[in-house]
Design a protein around this motif. Sequence first.
Motif, short mmCIF file in Angstrom:
data_model
loop_
_atom_site.label_atom_id
_atom_site.label_comp_id
_atom_site.label_asym_id
_atom_site.label_seq_id
_atom_site.Cartn_x
_atom_site.Cartn_y
_atom_site.Cartn_z
N PRO A 152 0.83 -1.22 -0.07
CA PRO A 152 -0.02 -0.18 0.04
C PRO A 152 0.90 1.20 0.15
N ILE A 153 0.42 2.46 -0.56
CA ILE A 153 1.33 3.71 -0.77
C ILE A 153 1.68 4.15 0.31
N GLU A 154 0.70 4.11 1.45
CA GLU A 154 0.97 4.41 2.97
C GLU A 154 2.46 3.58 3.30
N GLU A 155 2.59 2.48 3.17
CA GLU A 155 3.65 1.88 3.76
C GLU A 155 4.82 2.27 2.94
N VAL A 156 4.81 2.68 1.61
CA VAL A 156 5.96 3.04 0.95
C VAL A 156 6.40 4.34 1.31
N ILE A 157 5.33 5.32 1.67
CA ILE A 157 5.58 6.58 2.23
C ILE A 157 6.21 6.53 3.56
N ARG A 158 6.13 5.62 4.22
CA ARG A 158 6.58 5.41 5.68
C ARG A 158 8.03 5.04 5.51
N LEU A 159 8.29 4.18 4.47
CA LEU A 159 9.80 3.62 4.41
C LEU A 159 10.53 4.35 3.46
N PHE A 160 10.22 5.19 2.59
CA PHE A 160 10.90 5.70 1.44
C PHE A 160 11.96 6.85 1.84
N ASP A 161 12.95 6.61 1.37
CA ASP A 161 14.16 7.61 1.71
C ASP A 161 14.99 7.67 0.57
N LEU A 162 15.60 8.89 0.37
CA LEU A 162 16.28 9.17 -0.72
C LEU A 162 17.65 8.50 -0.87
N GLY A 163 18.24 8.11 0.20
CA GLY A 163 19.52 7.42 0.45
C GLY A 163 19.23 6.01 0.01
N ASP A 164 18.14 5.36 0.04
CA ASP A 164 17.76 4.11 -0.49
C ASP A 164 17.79 4.03 -1.77
N ILE A 165 17.81 4.75 -2.52
CA ILE A 165 17.54 4.65 -4.04
C ILE A 165 18.73 3.99 -4.52
N ASN A 166 18.46 3.14 -5.50
CA ASN A 166 19.54 2.49 -6.10
C ASN A 166 20.32 3.30 -7.12
#
Length: 430
Positions: free
Chosen positions: A246-260
Motif C-alpha cells: 500500500p502506498i502509505e507503507e511506501v511513504i513510511r519507508l521511502f528515503d532518498l538514500g535508499d535509491i539504487n
Amino acid sequence: MVRVRFAPSPTGFFHIGGARTALFNWLYARHVGGTFVLRIEDTDRERHVEEATEVILDGMRWLAMDWDEGPGVGGACGPYFQSQRDAIYGEYLDILRKKDKIYEKDGAIYFRVSREPQLIDDLIRGQVYRTEEKDFVIFRSNGTPVFHFVNVVDDVAMEISHVIRGEDHLSNSSKHVELFKAFGAPVPKFAHIPLILKTNGSGKMSKRDEGALVEDYRRKQFLPEALRNYLCLLGWSPKDDREIMPIEEVIRLFDLGDINKNNARFDDKKLAHMNAAYVKNMSMEQFLKKGKTLLPQVEVDEKYIDRVLAICQEKLRSFAELEHFVSYFFDENFAYDGEAKVHLKKHDPAARINEFLAAIENLGDFSEENLEKIVTELAEKYGIKTGDYIHTIRFALSGRTVGPSFYRMMPVMGRERVGKRLKRALEELE
Ligand code: GLU
C-alpha cells in the motif's frame, strides 16, 4: 523545511521516467511532511503548451500524486509556469549583472564560470566534483532564457531544498551549482535518479518505446495504483522481498538514500503481474463499480451483470480483457471460435452435450456443487475424462475455450439459458 519540485517540460507526453521522477519527489515530500511543488518548464514557446501541460496534469491526477503548490493550486512562489515568470528572470539577471558575473557576446548573455571544481552533494551518487571549463549562455541572442538559468532561478525563488531528478541532469549540475553560488543562495541537496532501461536492456527507454507513456497504461485500463506501485520499485525497494505494498507503507519507508545507484530495468511482465494482483485484491464493490464502467450498455437485469462480474474477478488479469471475457453472457448469438470447433469435433462433442443435457434434466438445485457432481458421475459412467466434458460444455455455452470458473458460470447463466445454448451448440456442431 523540505521543499521539492517536479519540473517537467510539456512535450505532449507523460513518460514513465517522468512519472517516476514525480513519484519519488512526491514520496519524499510525503515521507518528511514537506512541500511538493509542480512547476511547468515551458520556455520552449513553439509548442502547444496548454494541451501538453494537461497531459502531465491528467497523468499526475490519475496516479493520485497531488501537489501542494503549482498549476490549479497556486502558492506563494507562483506563477508556476516559466512562461509567466519573465519579470522574475529579469530581476535575477540584474543580480548577476551587479555582481559582474555576466557579459554579452554576439548578442547572447554569458555566465562567467569560476573554473573551480564544484561539489554536487548527491544523496544517491555521493559527493561528485565537476569543473565547468567554459562560460555558458544564459540568454540567447533572441532574448530567450536558457534552461540552466531559469531552472536555477526558480529553484532559488521557490526555495527548493532537494533537487530530485533524472540522472541525465547530473552533467548539468556543476553549471547549476555555479549559478546557485553566484546568486548567493544555498545550494540544494541533489538526488539524481538512475535511468530506466528498456525491457531487453538495450539502452535507455525513450518515448518511442512500447509502453513508455503513462497514457498507454491508462488507455489499456491498468489500475493506477498498480502502475504507481510498480514505479515505486523502479530504483527503490523496501529492503525485503515485498513488492505489492500500500502506498502509505511506501511513504513510511521511502528515503532518498535508499535509491539504487544502478539503472533500473523496465519489466513489462512484472508490471502486468502487478496489475493482475491489484485487480484480484479489489473489493467486490470496487470491482463491480469499475467493471460496469467498461461494459457496453446491455438490456439485462443489473443483478445478472453483478453476478457475471463477480465470477470473473478471480481470473481476470486486466480490465482491458473484461469486455471480451464476458461478452457472451449478454449475447445469445455469440460466435464460436473456429479453431476450437475444429479441434473439438474430433472428440464427438454432440455425445458429450447430449449426455450432459440428459443429466441436468433431473437435477435438483442448479448449483456449483451439483453440477460438479454430475460431471464427475458422467465421466465415470462413460469412461471419459472430466476435462472432455468441461471443454465441450464450456465451448457450447460460450464459444470459447477459456473464461471464468466452469462450475460457477453455469448457475449464473441459469438452467434455462444453459439448456438453450447447449441445443444451439448441437446444431452448430452437426
Ligand atoms: N525541465 C527539466 C526536464 O524536464 C527539469 C530538470 C530538473 O528537474 O531540474 O528534464
